[in-house]
Design a protein around this motif. Structure first.
Motif, PDB file in Angstrom:
ATOM      1  N   ASN A 183     -34.132  63.135 -41.628  1.00 52.62           N
ATOM      2  CA  ASN A 183     -35.437  63.713 -41.973  1.00 52.62           C
ATOM      3  C   ASN A 183     -36.577  62.706 -41.785  1.00 52.62           C
ATOM      4  O   ASN A 183     -37.491  62.595 -42.608  1.00 52.62           O
ATOM      5  CB  ASN A 183     -35.438  64.247 -43.412  1.00 52.62           C
ATOM      6  CG  ASN A 183     -36.561  65.241 -43.657  1.00 52.62           C
ATOM      7  OD1 ASN A 183     -36.980  65.965 -42.748  1.00 52.62           O
ATOM      8  ND2 ASN A 183     -37.073  65.276 -44.877  1.00 52.62           N
ATOM      9  N   ASP A 191     -37.278  73.124 -34.490  1.00 54.97           N
ATOM     10  CA  ASP A 191     -36.691  72.304 -35.552  1.00 54.97           C
ATOM     11  C   ASP A 191     -36.937  70.836 -35.223  1.00 54.97           C
ATOM     12  O   ASP A 191     -37.454  70.505 -34.161  1.00 54.97           O
ATOM     13  CB  ASP A 191     -35.194  72.583 -35.685  1.00 54.97           C
ATOM     14  CG  ASP A 191     -34.469  72.461 -34.347  1.00 54.97           C
ATOM     15  OD1 ASP A 191     -34.496  71.356 -33.760  1.00 54.97           O
ATOM     16  OD2 ASP A 191     -33.896  73.462 -33.871  1.00 54.97           O
ATOM     17  N   LYS A 192     -36.549  69.963 -36.140  1.00 56.39           N
ATOM     18  CA  LYS A 192     -36.839  68.543 -35.952  1.00 56.39           C
ATOM     19  C   LYS A 192     -36.097  67.933 -34.777  1.00 56.39           C
ATOM     20  O   LYS A 192     -36.641  67.087 -34.060  1.00 56.39           O
ATOM     21  CB  LYS A 192     -36.507  67.765 -37.236  1.00 56.39           C
ATOM     22  CG  LYS A 192     -37.664  67.681 -38.208  1.00 56.39           C
ATOM     23  CD  LYS A 192     -37.596  66.446 -39.062  1.00 56.39           C
ATOM     24  CE  LYS A 192     -38.960  66.195 -39.712  1.00 56.39           C
ATOM     25  NZ  LYS A 192     -38.980  64.958 -40.510  1.00 56.39           N
ATOM     26  N   ALA A 240     -33.389  63.286 -36.948  1.00 57.53           N
ATOM     27  CA  ALA A 240     -33.526  64.621 -37.531  1.00 57.53           C
ATOM     28  C   ALA A 240     -32.636  64.752 -38.767  1.00 57.53           C
ATOM     29  O   ALA A 240     -33.039  65.314 -39.794  1.00 57.53           O
ATOM     30  CB  ALA A 240     -33.184  65.685 -36.502  1.00 57.53           C
ATOM     31  N   ASP A 288     -38.000  68.878 -31.794  1.00 55.74           N
ATOM     32  CA  ASP A 288     -39.272  68.146 -31.820  1.00 55.74           C
ATOM     33  C   ASP A 288     -39.083  66.718 -31.331  1.00 55.74           C
ATOM     34  O   ASP A 288     -39.847  66.210 -30.494  1.00 55.74           O
ATOM     35  CB  ASP A 288     -39.844  68.111 -33.246  1.00 55.74           C
ATOM     36  CG  ASP A 288     -40.504  69.419 -33.645  1.00 55.74           C
ATOM     37  OD1 ASP A 288     -40.794  70.230 -32.743  1.00 55.74           O
ATOM     38  OD2 ASP A 288     -40.721  69.622 -34.847  1.00 55.74           O
ATOM     39  N   PHE A 289     -38.060  66.053 -31.847  1.00 55.47           N
ATOM     40  CA  PHE A 289     -37.830  64.650 -31.498  1.00 55.47           C
ATOM     41  C   PHE A 289     -37.356  64.507 -30.047  1.00 55.47           C
ATOM     42  O   PHE A 289     -37.692  63.529 -29.371  1.00 55.47           O
ATOM     43  CB  PHE A 289     -36.814  64.027 -32.452  1.00 55.47           C
ATOM     44  CG  PHE A 289     -37.339  63.816 -33.854  1.00 55.47           C
ATOM     45  CD1 PHE A 289     -38.703  63.780 -34.106  1.00 55.47           C
ATOM     46  CD2 PHE A 289     -36.477  63.640 -34.932  1.00 55.47           C
ATOM     47  CE1 PHE A 289     -39.205  63.576 -35.390  1.00 55.47           C
ATOM     48  CE2 PHE A 289     -36.955  63.430 -36.212  1.00 55.47           C
ATOM     49  CZ  PHE A 289     -38.327  63.403 -36.445  1.00 55.47           C
ATOM     50  N   THR A 323     -39.906  60.853 -40.203  1.00 59.93           N
ATOM     51  CA  THR A 323     -41.212  61.330 -39.749  1.00 59.93           C
ATOM     52  C   THR A 323     -41.331  61.073 -38.245  1.00 59.93           C
ATOM     53  O   THR A 323     -40.547  60.327 -37.662  1.00 59.93           O
ATOM     54  CB  THR A 323     -42.352  60.601 -40.474  1.00 59.93           C
ATOM     55  OG1 THR A 323     -42.305  59.198 -40.106  1.00 59.93           O
ATOM     56  CG2 THR A 323     -42.218  60.740 -41.980  1.00 59.93           C
ATOM     57  N   GLU A 324     -42.339  61.679 -37.622  1.00 56.16           N
ATOM     58  CA  GLU A 324     -42.547  61.451 -36.194  1.00 56.16           C
ATOM     59  C   GLU A 324     -42.831  59.986 -35.913  1.00 56.16           C
ATOM     60  O   GLU A 324     -42.380  59.437 -34.908  1.00 56.16           O
ATOM     61  CB  GLU A 324     -43.700  62.322 -35.684  1.00 56.16           C
ATOM     62  CG  GLU A 324     -43.301  63.768 -35.479  1.00 56.16           C
ATOM     63  CD  GLU A 324     -44.134  64.435 -34.396  1.00 56.16           C
ATOM     64  OE1 GLU A 324     -44.260  63.856 -33.307  1.00 56.16           O
ATOM     65  OE2 GLU A 324     -44.654  65.512 -34.656  1.00 56.16           O
ATOM     66  N   SER A 338     -40.376  73.777 -29.404  1.00 60.58           N
ATOM     67  CA  SER A 338     -39.508  73.310 -30.481  1.00 60.58           C
ATOM     68  C   SER A 338     -39.536  74.211 -31.705  1.00 60.58           C
ATOM     69  O   SER A 338     -40.555  74.778 -32.074  1.00 60.58           O
ATOM     70  CB  SER A 338     -39.895  71.883 -30.877  1.00 60.58           C
ATOM     71  OG  SER A 338     -41.236  71.831 -31.278  1.00 60.58           O
TER      72      SER A 338
END
Length: 323
Positions: free
Chosen positions: A280, A214-215, A277, A218-219, A282-283, A212
């Motif tokens: 913004n 970027d977000k 994403a 990542d997601f 959080t995980e 990954s």
């Protein structure tokens, strides 16, 4: 209080269990007949209970350890345990999570026997793969059609590009003569869905990267591994080994897990990865959102239904002929 045997913890059906946990920087242990995780603070240590009877999967991330006694209780409750890197995503490769499945010689035999009745026949195995692909689109249509939050974000099937992609996907799936054709068709559809999601969420220059960058990526990685956990749990409960895939490669580790997880990934993980994403998130916020949507749309029930139907269709067909 009446005493109970650890085997009593299995009375909640896996398809109805509510919890999937990802833990990091803690120690998982057994204490007073319960499974707890311990976090170390500056002033004191804090213990938190894990309701294992109502848990399907436990993901252990960075900085975690687990005791033998805790593993024993998790196994007795039928909880799958996986060691992962940060955020539930492996550090190096997309298929490196190793699921530690509880051992039991008393799982049902009818599903593995049913699975084996078609698996060695290339044509029958391909037909099951096609059924899974059709069910995948049906589930996506159902979820995107009734989820008000997704509709508010613009995720609907009225887009002409989506409609065209789904029609092409359906036709190519029907015409496929081997599993590699299905994988190619799947990749083409997913590419269209990524582009659609990126456009409506304003995600510029998106490119799918399993390492990954970027977000959104990542997601996607994180959400996919949560789906893999549900798929692995489904197969373990039904007693079907992960190696008997119908679409992914026969020699790929955990291939059937990927086949089953694909049933729900496009419908739930893909849109919410882009939405979260954009916001913004959080995980932890993303994880909570995905798990809630798995529950809202009965993702685990859907996986169980599809696998059981595939495993028993030969038996049901033969019974009809006998009649």
């Amino acid at each position: 209080m009446k005493d109970f045997s650890p085997s009593d913890l299995k009375t909640i059906l896996h398809s109805k269990r509510a919890n999937l946990y990802y833990l990091e920087y803690c120690r998982v242990m057994q204490k007073d007949g319960r499974v707890l995780y311990l976090t170390e603070a500056k002033k004191d240590n804090q213990y938190f209970n894990i309701p294992i009877a109502n848990t399907t999967v436990l993901l252990l991330g960075n900085g975690t350890s687990i005791t033998q006694a805790a593993m024993r209780m998790l196994a007795q409750a039928g909880v799958l345990v996986g060691f992962t890197s940060g955020g539930g995503t492996p550090l190096y490769m997309a298929n490196e999570v190793e699921w530690m499945t509880p051992q039991s010689e008393y799982r049902p035999t009818e599903y593995i026997q049913g699975w084996m009745s078609f698996w060695f026949d290339d044509k029958k195995r391909l037909n099951v793969a096609k059924q899974f692909q059709a069910s995948r689109i049906d589930y996506l249509s159902r979820v995107w059609g009734k989820d008000k939050e997704l509709k508010a974000e613009g995720f609907t099937l009225v887009d002409s590009n989506i409609q065209s992609a789904l029609e092409t996907f359906g036709q190519r799936t029907t015409d496929a003569s081997k599993s590699s054709d299905l994988l190619l068709t799947e990749a083409q559809l997913t590419k269209v869905l990524y582009k659609f999601a990126a456009n409506i969420t304003g995600t510029s220059d998106f490119s799918r990267q399993h390492q990954s960058t970027d977000k959104a990526n990542d997601f996607l990685n994180h959400g996919n591994y949560l789906a893999y956990g549900l798929a692995a749990c489904t197969l373990w409960v039904l007693g079907i080994p992960h190696g008997f895939a119908v679409m992914h490669g026969k020699t790929r580790r955990g291939a059937l897990v990927f086949d089953i997880a694909d049933l729900i990934k496009d419908a739930i993980v893909l849109p919410w990865a882009f939405i979260c994403a954009k916001e913004n998130a959080t995980e932890q916020e993303f994880r909570q959102q995905i798990l809630q949507k798995f529950t809202d749309h009965k993702a685990l029930d859907f996986m169980f239904d599809q696998v059981k139907a595939a495993a028993l269709q030969e038996k049901n067909h033969s019974e009809v002929i006998d009649l």
